[in-house]
Write a protein that holds these residues in place. Structure first.
Motif, mmCIF file in Angstrom:
data_model
loop_
_atom_site.group_PDB
_atom_site.id
_atom_site.type_symbol
_atom_site.label_atom_id
_atom_site.label_comp_id
_atom_site.label_asym_id
_atom_site.label_seq_id
_atom_site.Cartn_x
_atom_site.Cartn_y
_atom_site.Cartn_z
ATOM 1 N N LEU A 1 53.074 29.919 7.908
ATOM 2 C CA LEU A 1 51.722 30.366 8.243
ATOM 3 C C LEU A 1 51.322 31.625 7.483
ATOM 4 O O LEU A 1 50.147 31.795 7.138
ATOM 5 N N ASP A 2 52.273 32.502 7.177
ATOM 6 C CA ASP A 2 51.962 33.681 6.379
ATOM 7 C C ASP A 2 51.553 33.279 4.958
ATOM 8 O O ASP A 2 50.606 33.821 4.385
ATOM 9 N N MET B 1 50.341 30.310 4.140
ATOM 10 C CA MET B 1 49.039 29.632 4.286
ATOM 11 C C MET B 1 47.906 30.642 4.352
ATOM 12 O O MET B 1 46.868 30.470 3.708
ATOM 13 N N ASP B 2 48.079 31.678 5.154
ATOM 14 C CA ASP B 2 47.033 32.695 5.295
ATOM 15 C C ASP B 2 46.692 33.322 3.945
ATOM 16 O O ASP B 2 45.520 33.497 3.617
ATOM 17 N N ALA B 3 47.709 33.650 3.165
ATOM 18 C CA ALA B 3 47.476 34.271 1.854
ATOM 19 C C ALA B 3 46.738 33.312 0.923
ATOM 20 O O ALA B 3 45.787 33.706 0.242
ATOM 21 N N LEU C 1 44.856 30.632 1.766
ATOM 22 C CA LEU C 1 43.495 30.366 2.261
ATOM 23 C C LEU C 1 42.558 31.551 2.052
ATOM 24 O O LEU C 1 41.345 31.373 1.942
ATOM 25 N N GLU C 2 43.116 32.738 1.981
ATOM 26 C CA GLU C 2 42.300 33.923 1.766
ATOM 27 C C GLU C 2 41.698 33.944 0.355
ATOM 28 O O GLU C 2 40.650 34.526 0.138
ATOM 29 N N ALA D 1 48.170 26.019 14.968
ATOM 30 C CA ALA D 1 47.779 27.176 14.161
ATOM 31 C C ALA D 1 47.164 26.740 12.837
ATOM 32 O O ALA D 1 46.174 27.323 12.377
ATOM 33 N N LEU D 2 47.714 25.699 12.248
ATOM 34 C CA LEU D 2 47.177 25.177 10.998
ATOM 35 C C LEU D 2 45.764 24.632 11.202
ATOM 36 O O LEU D 2 44.851 24.936 10.427
ATOM 37 N N GLU E 1 43.642 25.451 13.488
ATOM 38 C CA GLU E 1 42.754 26.579 13.767
ATOM 39 C C GLU E 1 42.329 27.277 12.465
ATOM 40 O O GLU E 1 41.154 27.591 12.274
ATOM 41 N N ARG E 2 43.287 27.502 11.582
ATOM 42 C CA ARG E 2 42.979 28.154 10.306
ATOM 43 C C ARG E 2 42.058 27.297 9.452
ATOM 44 O O ARG E 2 41.139 27.810 8.806
ATOM 45 N N SER F 1 57.598 28.000 1.042
ATOM 46 C CA SER F 1 57.877 29.110 1.950
ATOM 47 C C SER F 1 59.348 29.036 2.370
ATOM 48 O O SER F 1 60.069 28.123 1.992
#
Length: 134
Positions: free
Chosen positions: A53-54, A56-58, A60-61, A84-85, A87-88, A117
């Motif tokens: 998820l970390d 993914m966040d980077a 997607l940003e 969580a996926l 939601e993002r 990852s």
């Protein structure tokens, strides 16, 4: 196409910058098979680092994403990551397409790159479909 300049890893920043409309970028756990010859951006340091998820966040940003594909087994085998996926992805207006894991792995063969990852939970993988920021 990159949206911002926050990713420091040069290969990951390059892949996001070079991704064109409909290119596929796969964000993976530590165990997803990566086809021979495919570009691998291996961020795995040790089990669990960095977490799926970390990563993914980077991604997607900075990446324009218009679609996503996820193995349907993710919901049953890894419900916390799946929630969580979703939601993002919902936050950027994307509903993931669910396919059987065997089909998921087949679809990865056309990917521009794989971002690995250190995630050590099952089915923590997603195929991101590059969009355009306009």
């Amino acid at each position: 196409m990159r949206r911002d300049g926050k990713i420091l890893h040069p290969a990951l920043a390059r892949v996001i910058s070079e991704a064109g409309h409909t290119d596929l970028v796969v964000v993976t756990d530590a165990g997803l098979p990566i086809p021979p010859g495919a570009e691998r951006i291996d961020l795995a340091l040790r089990p669990g680092l960095p977490a799926f998820l970390d990563v993914m966040d980077a991604v997607l940003e900075e990446m324009s994403v218009e679609g996503a594909t996820v193995a349907e087994e993710t919901a049953a085998e890894n419900p916390e990551v799946f929630a969580a996926l979703r939601e993002r992805l919902a936050a950027i207006g994307v509903e993931p397409v669910l396919v059987p894991h065997v089909q998921f792995k087949e679809r990865t063969h056309g990917a521009r790159a794989f971002v690995r990852s250190g995630e050590f939970t099952p089915f923590a993988n997603v195929i991101l479909h590059a969009g355009v920021p306009y």
